[in-house]
Write an enzyme that holds these catalytic residues in place. Structure first.
Site, PDB file in Angstrom:
ATOM      1  N   GLU A 172       0.464  -1.513  -0.360  1.00  0.00           N
ATOM      2  CA  GLU A 172       0.256  -0.252   0.079  1.00  0.00           C
ATOM      3  C   GLU A 172       1.058   1.145  -0.078  1.00  0.00           C
ATOM      4  OE1 GLU A 172      -2.897  -0.467   2.867  1.00  0.00           O
ATOM      5  OE2 GLU A 172      -4.367  -2.131   2.258  1.00  0.00           O
ATOM      6  N   GLU A 215       9.340  -7.275  -8.681  1.00  0.00           N
ATOM      7  CA  GLU A 215      10.442  -5.833  -8.960  1.00  0.00           C
ATOM      8  C   GLU A 215      11.713  -6.795  -7.953  1.00  0.00           C
ATOM      9  OE1 GLU A 215      10.676  -2.425 -11.108  1.00  0.00           O
ATOM     10  OE2 GLU A 215       8.560  -3.181 -11.180  1.00  0.00           O
ATOM     11  N   TYR A 216      12.689  -6.480  -7.596  1.00  0.00           N
ATOM     12  CA  TYR A 216      13.630  -5.896  -6.779  1.00  0.00           C
ATOM     13  C   TYR A 216      13.741  -7.957  -6.040  1.00  0.00           C
ATOM     14  CZ  TYR A 216      13.977  -1.457  -7.078  1.00  0.00           C
ATOM     15  OH  TYR A 216      14.024  -0.018  -7.988  1.00  0.00           O
ATOM     16  N   THR A 279      12.663  -0.742 -20.824  1.00  0.00           N
ATOM     17  CA  THR A 279      14.290  -0.010 -21.395  1.00  0.00           C
ATOM     18  C   THR A 279      14.226   1.250 -20.727  1.00  0.00           C
ATOM     19  OG1 THR A 279      12.718  -1.027 -23.628  1.00  0.00           O
ATOM     20  CG2 THR A 279      15.367  -1.891 -22.383  1.00  0.00           C
ATOM     21  N   TYR A 280      14.000   1.435 -19.260  1.00  0.00           N
ATOM     22  CA  TYR A 280      13.466   3.170 -19.045  1.00  0.00           C
ATOM     23  C   TYR A 280      14.356   3.186 -17.536  1.00  0.00           C
ATOM     24  CZ  TYR A 280       9.149   0.671 -18.085  1.00  0.00           C
ATOM     25  OH  TYR A 280       7.893  -0.529 -17.508  1.00  0.00           O
ATOM     26  N   GLU A 281      14.318   4.243 -17.271  1.00  0.00           N
ATOM     27  CA  GLU A 281      14.311   5.127 -15.988  1.00  0.00           C
ATOM     28  C   GLU A 281      15.676   4.809 -15.695  1.00  0.00           C
ATOM     29  OE1 GLU A 281      11.925   5.475 -12.780  1.00  0.00           O
ATOM     30  OE2 GLU A 281      12.224   6.640 -14.208  1.00  0.00           O
ATOM     31  N   TRP A 404       5.006   2.664 -20.516  1.00  0.00           N
ATOM     32  CA  TRP A 404       4.973   3.143 -18.888  1.00  0.00           C
ATOM     33  C   TRP A 404       5.033   4.591 -18.609  1.00  0.00           C
ATOM     34  CZ3 TRP A 404       3.350   0.728 -14.642  1.00  0.00           C
ATOM     35  CH2 TRP A 404       3.031   1.660 -13.642  1.00  0.00           C
TER      36      TRP A 404
END
Length: 427
Positions: A172, A215-216, A279-281, A404
């Site tokens: 949250e 992710e992670y 493929t960003y950030e 995204w």
């Protein structure tokens, strides 16, 4: 279709005269807020209508589409503003078709939150194959955390867009929980309960596929993560659903780091129906100023991915946003703010500054001074950077792109895709 970069002294009327097109069309196709103010260095998409229809009193889009043996959806794609227009106006011109041939068919996936502005969504849906709605979480006992997704599902289907459910370990607070993901991967009872609930929810809501976004993930959970993907993909495929898995942007199998090690491209690519390369950030909230998705870095990821994953399984990620950094950048102190691509151009116009283009990153940027006297730099996307990214997609025969996200308007992007490709529809 052509891309024009604004020069000093240019006006919309003058550019329209140069290309023999309507000034209104240039304004609409590029999402220009104030047509009287252009920015030096601003990129404009110029489209060349082939067949144009002048609306008669009382005509409907259905009647116009039938007259030209086309579809209402095609009219929406060729006339970006129509989905939010209150009604047709007698005398207005509708583009039936454009000059030039398209380069083939592509799939386009757009990610959105349930609270997306409905007008932004309406202007985007004609250009999507899939709408992925972010997203469902789960509790440690295997129950799903509900979201208000039904309105978006119904809107998607009206435009022949496949609604896709998203499952992640986002809490949250908005962050990915490594611990919750590990529980899911290693506790088979919780895992099967989550999958049971996902299947029930997908049938109940009318979803056509699932996006798995973890992710992670701890490196020690890599094998358990693969086993989970095998389990959920097998069970969902048996129910007629597809599974897409989101992958961190790796350039080799041995790349280290929490983002990368558990995302085994070869093994996940063999299990999943499709994958999204995130493929960003590269330029991000806490990092130094740079392009969000520099094409030279994007290419490295794609060039590795296609060696271990079938190209027709791959969506390449494209960002629909940019960042503002206050200068000088100080690691650990500077926090960049995100902004929409159309707003970036509006900001450049208000600041009376020039837009530059980095040829290596294939991305636009500009500088400005804020009210407090601090220098700032903005990196964002425009039709030139979008063209460079789609050239990577087409050059490797990938399935398409995953955006995204689609929360902000980006008219020239969607019009560019429509000009270059036929957009795949699967419902």
């Amino acid at each position: 279709m052509q891309i024009y970069v604004v020069q000093s002294g240019d006006t919309i009327t003058g550019i329209a005269r140069m290309y023999n097109v309507s000034p209104r069309k240039i304004v609409t196709d590029n999402g220009i807020l104030n047509p009287n103010v252009l920015v030096v260095g601003q990129a404009l998409l110029i489209q060349f209508p082939d067949v144009v229809h002048t609306v008669r009193p009382g005509e409907t889009l259905t009647q116009i589409a039938a007259k030209y043996n086309t579809s209402v959806l095609t009219l929406y794609q060729n006339n970006f503003y129509l989905t939010t227009a209150p009604s047709l106006v007698a005398g207005e011109q509708i583009t039936i078709s454009y000059q030039g041939e398209k380069q083939g068919e592509v799939s386009v996936n757009g990610y959105a939150y349930p609270y997306i502005d409905r007008n932004v969504l309406l202007r985007t849906l004609p250009f999507l194959t899939m709408l992925t709605i972010f997203g469902y979480g789960f509790t440690d006992d295997g129950n799903l955390i509900e979201i208000d997704d039904q309105p978006l599902i119904e809107m998607a289907r009206q435009f022949q867009v496949a609604p896709i459910m998203l499952l992640s370990s986002v809490t949250e607070s908005g962050s990915f929980s490594t611990e919750l993901a590990s529980l899911l991967f290693n506790n088979i009872a919780v895992q099967n309960r989550v999958i049971d609930n996902v299947i029930t929810k997908m049938h109940e809501k009318g979803y056509l596929g699932l996006d798995v976004d973890f992710e992670y993930v701890q490196a020690t959970d890599a094998d358990a993560f693969i086993a989970f993907l095998e389990n959920i993909t097998s069970r969902l495929n048996a129910e007629g659903f597809t599974v897409n898995v989101d992958l961190a942007p790796k350039v080799s199998a041995t790349q280290t780091g929490l983002l990368y090690e558990a995302h085994d491209y070869a093994r996940i690519g063999a299990v999943a129906n499709t994958v999204l390369l995130m493929t960003y950030e590269y330029g991000y909230t806490f990092g130094p100023p740079m392009a969000v998705a520099p094409v030279n870095q994007v290419k490295r990821v794609v060039e590795y991915a296609v060696t271990v994953i079938p190209t027709q399984k791959i969506f390449m990620g494209i960002p629909n946003y940019g960042y503002i950094w206050r200068l000088p950048y100080e690691r650990g102190t500077t926090v960049a703010a995100s902004l929409g691509n159309q707003f970036a151009v509006q900001l450049a116009a208000r600041q009376h500054t020039e837009i530059f283009f980095d040829e290596t990153a294939q991305s636009p940027y500009f500088y400005f001074m804020d009210r407090t006297g601090h220098a700032n730099v903005v990196w964002f996307e425009d039709v030139r950077s979008i063209q460079a990214k789609w050239q990577v997609i087409a050059g490797h025969s990938l399935l398409g792109a995953g955006y995204w996200n689609i929360m902000r308007p980006f008219a020239q992007n969607w019009n560019f895709i429509n000009a270059m490709f036929n957009i795949r529809k699967i419902i």
